[in-house]
Motif scaffolding. Structure first.
Motif, PDB file in Angstrom:
ATOM      1  N   ALA A 127       0.876  -0.991   0.301  1.00 12.68           N
ATOM      2  CA  ALA A 127      -0.069   0.287  -0.032  1.00 12.68           C
ATOM      3  C   ALA A 127       0.947   1.191   0.482  1.00 12.68           C
ATOM      4  CB  ALA A 127      -1.059  -0.363   1.180  1.00 12.68           C
ATOM      5  N   GLU A 128       1.867   1.920   0.723  1.00  9.41           N
ATOM      6  CA  GLU A 128       2.918   2.252   0.774  1.00  9.41           C
ATOM      7  C   GLU A 128       3.720   2.955  -0.896  1.00  9.41           C
ATOM      8  OE1 GLU A 128       2.963  -0.025   2.950  1.00  9.41           O
ATOM      9  OE2 GLU A 128       5.333  -0.737   3.045  1.00  9.41           O
ATOM     10  N   GLU A 129       3.579   1.913  -1.426  1.00 12.02           N
ATOM     11  CA  GLU A 129       4.027   2.431  -3.112  1.00 12.02           C
ATOM     12  C   GLU A 129       2.885   3.004  -3.685  1.00 12.02           C
ATOM     13  OE1 GLU A 129       7.093   1.505  -3.480  1.00 12.02           O
ATOM     14  OE2 GLU A 129       7.649   0.727  -2.192  1.00 12.02           O
ATOM     15  N   LEU A 130       1.580   2.749  -3.069  1.00 10.74           N
ATOM     16  CA  LEU A 130       1.029   3.264  -4.394  1.00 10.74           C
ATOM     17  C   LEU A 130       0.236   4.761  -3.896  1.00 10.74           C
ATOM     18  CD1 LEU A 130      -0.602   0.271  -4.396  1.00 10.74           C
ATOM     19  CD2 LEU A 130      -0.011   1.462  -6.983  1.00 10.74           C
ATOM     20  N   MET A 131       0.603   5.353  -2.553  1.00 11.58           N
ATOM     21  CA  MET A 131       0.175   6.659  -2.672  1.00 11.58           C
ATOM     22  C   MET A 131      -0.166   7.594  -3.305  1.00 11.58           C
ATOM     23  SD  MET A 131       0.984   6.781   1.144  1.00 11.58           S
ATOM     24  CE  MET A 131       1.375   8.491   2.301  1.00 11.58           C
ATOM     25  N   ALA A 132       0.827   7.879  -4.755  1.00 13.82           N
ATOM     26  CA  ALA A 132       0.061   8.102  -5.587  1.00 13.82           C
ATOM     27  C   ALA A 132      -0.592   8.023  -6.355  1.00 13.82           C
ATOM     28  CB  ALA A 132       1.515   8.763  -6.050  1.00 13.82           C
ATOM     29  N   LEU A 133      -1.318   6.752  -6.253  1.00 16.51           N
ATOM     30  CA  LEU A 133      -2.126   5.967  -6.817  1.00 16.51           C
ATOM     31  C   LEU A 133      -3.795   6.734  -7.616  1.00 16.51           C
ATOM     32  CD1 LEU A 133      -3.316   4.099  -9.107  1.00 16.51           C
ATOM     33  CD2 LEU A 133      -4.189   3.070  -6.559  1.00 16.51           C
ATOM     34  N   THR A 134      -4.410   7.548  -6.110  1.00 14.94           N
ATOM     35  CA  THR A 134      -5.272   8.079  -6.770  1.00 14.94           C
ATOM     36  C   THR A 134      -4.984   9.635  -7.855  1.00 14.94           C
ATOM     37  OG1 THR A 134      -5.729   8.143  -4.096  1.00 14.94           O
ATOM     38  CG2 THR A 134      -7.239  10.259  -5.174  1.00 14.94           C
ATOM     39  N   ALA A 135      -3.795   9.910  -7.224  1.00 13.52           N
ATOM     40  CA  ALA A 135      -3.540  10.728  -8.488  1.00 13.52           C
ATOM     41  C   ALA A 135      -3.323  10.822  -9.777  1.00 13.52           C
ATOM     42  CB  ALA A 135      -2.382  12.077  -7.826  1.00 13.52           C
ATOM     43  N   VAL A 136      -2.922   9.893  -9.689  1.00 14.40           N
ATOM     44  CA  VAL A 136      -2.087   9.223 -10.718  1.00 14.40           C
ATOM     45  C   VAL A 136      -3.158   8.954 -12.070  1.00 14.40           C
ATOM     46  CG1 VAL A 136      -0.350   7.461 -12.085  1.00 14.40           C
ATOM     47  CG2 VAL A 136       0.083   7.800 -10.575  1.00 14.40           C
ATOM     48  N   LEU A 137      -4.234   7.816 -11.452  1.00 16.00           N
ATOM     49  CA  LEU A 137      -5.871   7.807 -11.518  1.00 16.00           C
ATOM     50  C   LEU A 137      -5.980   8.894 -12.473  1.00 16.00           C
ATOM     51  CD1 LEU A 137      -6.671   5.233  -9.843  1.00 16.00           C
ATOM     52  CD2 LEU A 137      -5.913   4.612 -12.067  1.00 16.00           C
ATOM     53  N   ALA A 138      -6.569  10.111 -11.174  1.00 17.51           N
ATOM     54  CA  ALA A 138      -7.281  11.186 -11.879  1.00 17.51           C
ATOM     55  C   ALA A 138      -6.620  11.979 -13.428  1.00 17.51           C
ATOM     56  CB  ALA A 138      -7.257  12.864 -10.336  1.00 17.51           C
ATOM     57  N   ALA A 139      -5.140  11.909 -13.462  1.00 16.47           N
ATOM     58  CA  ALA A 139      -4.153  12.261 -14.320  1.00 16.47           C
ATOM     59  C   ALA A 139      -4.199  11.231 -15.750  1.00 16.47           C
ATOM     60  CB  ALA A 139      -3.015  11.970 -14.057  1.00 16.47           C
ATOM     61  N   ALA A 140      -5.319  10.309 -15.300  1.00 18.18           N
ATOM     62  CA  ALA A 140      -5.208   9.253 -16.401  1.00 18.18           C
ATOM     63  C   ALA A 140      -6.117   9.541 -17.454  1.00 18.18           C
ATOM     64  CB  ALA A 140      -5.300   7.543 -15.949  1.00 18.18           C
TER      65      ALA A 140
END
Ligand code: BTN
Length: 248
Positions: A66-79
């Motif tokens: 989970a700690e590797e994916l802190m940015a996932l929310t932001a990455v998905l918004a860009a996608a």
């Protein structure tokens, strides 16, 4: 190719997708609906989901801690912005952390929910998007009209919901697959798109305060400066931000 389940109406595509994920549905399985009766937003809010919108949830199985994916929310918004640009020819901005906006008004919201295994790995994530495509803004209440917009308002054209859903699902899966390896590139894209930066915002939490939004760090946290010069780091789970003179 992702598997897409098409529904007319459902309480919440995120809840539907989470049920499927618990039953073992594969990475990339997506659920789209034309309306929801119990749509959910961030921080326990409800999400109005009338016909005319696209309500889409994608099951992701990133195989990361989970700690590797802190940015996932932001990455998905860009996608999701990339998908709207590809299909509709206009690129929305992002209000931190993942509201899509056009001309200062909310076009879409993204709700990413994670389920973890006992050893700290992601079992599955569900990325849910609600986007106002062909809705008649005049039918919304005056309060909602003040802050909401639709693709129809900006393009003058009706969006093919299934076509948008397919492109969105495929871009979301690709973003998830590259979120860790290409995090720096994704976050650079995110910052370029983020309309919150440079603005004076009200940070809405247990004790609201005003601050200037300075930057989004590599994990998607918003850095703000208060009038006393102190820098604060805001994580997405805790608070939301609002502009002083409007929604952004
Ligand atoms: C927000 O604006 O706070 C996020 C809204 C996310 C709404 C989408 S619609 C599809 C999926 N199903 C839900 O119940 N919520 C998400």
């Amino acid at each position: 190719m992702e598997r897409m389940i098409f529904l007319d109406t459902v309480p919440s595509t995120n809840d539907y997708a989470k049920d499927l994920a618990r039953q073992g549905a594969a990475h990339g399985t997506a659920v789209m609906a034309k309306s929801q009766t119990a749509g959910r937003g961030r921080m326990g809010r409800s999400f109005l989901s009338p016909e005319g919108g696209l309500y889409l949830s994608v099951i992701l199985r990133p195989r990361e801690r989970a700690e590797e994916l802190m940015a996932l929310t932001a990455v998905l918004a860009a996608a999701v912005c990339d998908a709207v640009e590809q299909v509709c020819g206009i690129r929305p901005g992002v209000k931190w952390i993942n509201d899509l906006v056009l001309d200062g008004k909310k076009l879409a919201g993204v709700l990413t929910e994670l389920s973890l295994t006992a050893d700290g790995y992601v079992d599955y994530a569900v990325c849910g998007i609600g986007i106002n495509c062909n809705g008649d803004i005049a039918e919304l209440s005056p309060q909602v009209q003040e802050i909401a917009t639709s693709l129809l308002v900006h393009t003058g054209k009706r969006t093919d919901l299934e076509a948008l859903a397919k492109v969105m699902a495929s871009r979301i899966v690709r973003a998830c697959d590259t979120a860790v390896r290409e995090k720096t590139v994704w976050m650079e894209r995110y910052r370029k798109n983020c309309v919150t930066l440079g603005k004076t915002v009200r940070v809405l939490g247990a004790e609201p305060y005003e601050a200037t939004a300075l930057n989004v760090d590599g994990d998607g946290a918003l850095q703000v400066r208060t009038a006393d010069g102190k820098i604060h780091k805001i994580f997405s789970g805790e608070v939301s931000v609002r502009g002083l003179f409007g929604y952004i």
